[in-house]
Every structure is written in C-alpha cells, then in structure tokens.
Design an enzyme around this catalytic site. Structure first.
Site, PDB file in Angstrom:
ATOM      1  N   HIS A  51      -4.080  20.546  10.933  1.00 16.97           N
ATOM      2  CA  HIS A  51      -4.589  19.694   9.858  1.00 16.97           C
ATOM      3  C   HIS A  51      -5.989  19.205  10.192  1.00 16.97           C
ATOM      4  O   HIS A  51      -6.194  18.064  10.584  1.00 16.97           O
ATOM      5  CB  HIS A  51      -3.651  18.508   9.630  1.00 16.97           C
TER       6      HIS A  51
ATOM      7  N   GLY B 119      -9.554  18.496   1.873  1.00 18.26           N
ATOM      8  CA  GLY B 119      -9.183  17.614   2.974  1.00 18.26           C
ATOM      9  C   GLY B 119     -10.347  17.045   3.752  1.00 18.26           C
ATOM     10  O   GLY B 119     -10.173  16.079   4.503  1.00 18.26           O
TER      11      GLY B 119
END
Length: 258
Positions: free
Chosen positions: A202, A235
């Site tokens: 991530h 993101g």
C-alpha cells in the site's frame, strides 16, 4: 483530466518526471513529502503439506488488532498464485547489539534444511496464509527524483515522523501463532526486512492535500497546485497511514473531489 493509478507510486513517478523535464514546472516542492507505506509488514505461514487447501475461499474476510496501533489481516492467495516465495526469507527478530543481517545469516544456516520447502513454487498458495500487517503510526518517507547516466529515477529518504519500521514485534508474534495453528514448520517474511528495506502493498501519499502549495501538492478538491486543470484522485492524495487497506478511503476522497 484525471490521473488515476492503481498504485500511487505510478502517479508520483510520473509527476516527478514531468516536473524535472519542465512539462509541469509549477508542481509544488511538497511532491514526494509524506509518502506512506501504511507502516506495513507482509509475513506468512506455510504448512508442511497441502492436506488443507488454504487457497480456497475469499481473499480477505477478517482482521484483528493485537494492540492499539496494529491491524492484522489473514489473506489467501488463489491457487497457482505462487510468485511470492521469490520475495521470502526466514523470519528474523531484532537482537540487541547485533546487526540484523548477521542474525539473518545465522537463522538461514539454522533453517537450511527447510529452505527447499520455503521456495516450493508449485504449491505455495495451497499451503500458505499471509498475515498482512498495517499500523497507524506516524512514519513516512520522502521520494525524490534523481538522475544518473542520463536516466531519471525515483528514490527515497527517511521522512517526517519515526523511521519506517523494518521490524514489527506484534506482527512477528501473530504470524508465529498462525504457524502453530496451521501446523506449519516455520513462519516467513519479506527478504528486504533484515536488510532494512520493508515490503509494502500500500504505497500511498506524496501528493497530499494542503491549503497552499507550501503545505500540499493538491488543493482540497484535489486539483494540482500550479496546474489546476489536473486532478490527482488516487492513493497518492492520502495523508496518513490508515492501518487498513486504503481502497475505500481512495474511493471516498475521489467521490468527494468529483
């Protein structure tokens, strides 16, 4: 125009390059600052045989918190998804007054008879459960654009907050418990951790929201400062380690911006 990348690293690399080449020269100098890794560790337990097929079922169905900062998700990989062992090594704790690579070397030698089992690419997903570990702690890296031999590339340095973790003790405890429940010989981790290079699934942040170009890369509606016709809605606009998968946060911010 909308920039959307499944991995925020792609957006950062693109914007760094376009700024360096002069195509988007007014991008804020905050680009790359507050890049986050979700303070993450990716560990797994691999059973000694495939009497139980651990690849069957939904990929992620549950999670638990071993402490107030740490979140662990058991993850299945579908049958045939067997590449992850190429990034694996034995689990290595931090030992006081000993360099971790030395500890790693000793542990590799101690477990040498089981290494063939670790790198068994044919059945890994059927025998393995991954422990995806994330934390809400305030640590970050700063990405920078460098040039060498006429080629540009993105690199990183330590950023704001505590150093990015290469050893998360509650995570190691959790995956060892998982191994015992599965009847597994050993638990394993990513090969970069003993060398100070943790693995993350991530990669977020680095193009964070601010009230001016001095505090952020995009404005509250995620328009790129200096080039307001360009929105960044992936993101890379997330400003903090979430401690969980970022997909829903990315979606919520994107819906708000739109």
């Amino acid at each position: 125009h909308v920039v959307f990348s499944a991995a925020a690293i792609g957006t950062q690399r693109l914007l760094h390059r376009l700024k360096a080449e002069g195509s988007l020269p007014r991008i804020s100098d905050r680009l790359g600052v507050l890049t986050r890794t979700n303070s993450e560790a990716i560990l797994w337990a691999t059973a000694n045989d495939d009497a139980v097929d651990w690849s069957e079922g939904v990929a992620i169905t549950s999670s638990f918190h071993p402490d107030e900062h740490t979140h662990v998700e058991p993850v299945r990989y579908g049958r045939g998804r067997n590449v992850m062992p190429l990034m694996a090594t034995v689990l290595v704790d931090e030992v006081l007054d000993e360099k971790r690579w030395r500890t790693w070397g000793k542990e590799l030698w101690r477990q040498r008879d089981g290494l063939r089992d670790l790198y068994s690419l044919g059945s890994w997903s059927r025998r393995t459960v991954v422990a995806l570990v994330m934390q809400t702690l305030d640590n970050s890296i700063t990405t920078v654009w460098r040039k060498r031999g006429g080629f540009g590339y993105m690199s990183s340095t330590q950023g704001h907050g505590a150093p990015n973790p290469t050893y998360i003790a509650p995570a190691y405890d959790a995956v060892r418990r998982l191994a015992r429940i599965m009847g597994a010989r050993q638990a394993y981790g990513a090969i970069g951790e003993p060398l100070g290079m943790p693995l993350t699934a991530h990669f977020i942040g680095g193009c964070t929201i601010g009230d001016s170009p001095q505090t952020g890369v995009v404005d509250p509606w995620q328009r790129l400062y200096g080039h307001e016709g360009l929105h960044v809605v992936d993101g890379s606009a997330i400003s903090a380690n979430l401690g969980v998968n970022p997909s829903l946060t990315i979606t919520a911010q994107a819906e708000r911006a739109m």
